[in-house]
Scaffold this active site. Structure first.
Site: not given
Length: 237
Positions: A93, A178, A180
């Site tokens: 990001c 994202h 993760e």
């Protein structure tokens, strides 16, 4: 662990609750230690001069807000040197935007917020690391975007933004989305980003339900992708 590749992974945080998520367990499973640095508080020199892997995480500020957040300029300057040395670097990001900027690409406010779960268009590049995401919704949470750096290979796009992921060789990876995110941690994001969500008129209960539907499977795929990339960086793991 090889002496050539450090057994510590450094992660730069711009916001306390945006951490390594599912990636952290992968680091430990492969025998790495993890050390966090807080941008704006800690001196980032050690993290960005680190010869092993450094991961630059997300946050709500813009790359171009150096007047309001002077620490960003040092982060950018150190990152430019890091990338010139081709040291292993992952940006997520804001981290991806910082990498794009450090490589000479323009970073700017997008035409609309992209917040929520949707699939990516995976580009047919050879050995695309993100191929397992072909039919898997991922979490998008950004308002800024970037042009593709000239030396980069585009890996993925979304319906709203063409530049969602890129790589420079095998050492540098940038993800606008994202990958993760952990399913049991998203509530912290919903609380912490309440002003942004309200201003963007995001349906918070719907976003929560999307997380329940998609995040558990994303965790499995994300761990596999990150593990594969990390082991390619250091075949001795």
């Amino acid at each position: 662990m090889s002496n050539v590749f450090s057994d510590t992974i450094y992660a730069i945080q711009h916001l306390a609750f945006e951490d390594l998520g599912s990636f952290e367990d992968v680091c430990y499973q492969l025998g790495y230690r993890v050390r966090y640095f807080e941008a704006g508080v800690d001196d980032l020199r050690k993290a960005l001069e680190h010869e092993g892997l450094t991961i630059i995480l997300g946050g709500p500020i813009g790359v171009y807000e150096t007047e309001n957040y002077p620490f960003l300029q040092q982060e950018i300057d150190l990152l430019k040197v890091r990338l010139e040395k081709n040291l292993p670097t992952l940006g997520i990001c804001l981290g991806a935007q910082l990498i794009a900027h450090a490589l000479g690409a323009k970073v700017y406010a997008g035409h609309s917020k992209e917040i929520g779960w949707s699939t990516l268009s995976i580009h047919p590049t050879e050995n695309n690391l993100l191929a397992p995401l072909a039919h898997q919704p991922v979490l998008h949470w950004h308002g800024d975007t970037f042009d593709l750096p000239p030396q980069a290979t585009l890996l993925a796009s979304s319906e709203l933004y063409p530049n969602q992921a890129f790589a420079v060789g095998s050492q540098i990876l940038a993800l606008q989305f994202h990958l993760e995110v952990l399913s049991n941690s998203l509530e912290k994001w919903l609380i912490g980003h309440t002003a942004e969500l309200t201003q963007a008129k995001i349906n918070i209960p719907a976003l929560r339900q999307e997380n329940i539907a998609h995040a558990p499977q994303l965790e499995v795929i994300a761990s596999r992708i990150f593990s594969q990339w990390l082991q390619a960086l250091n075949p001795n793991t």
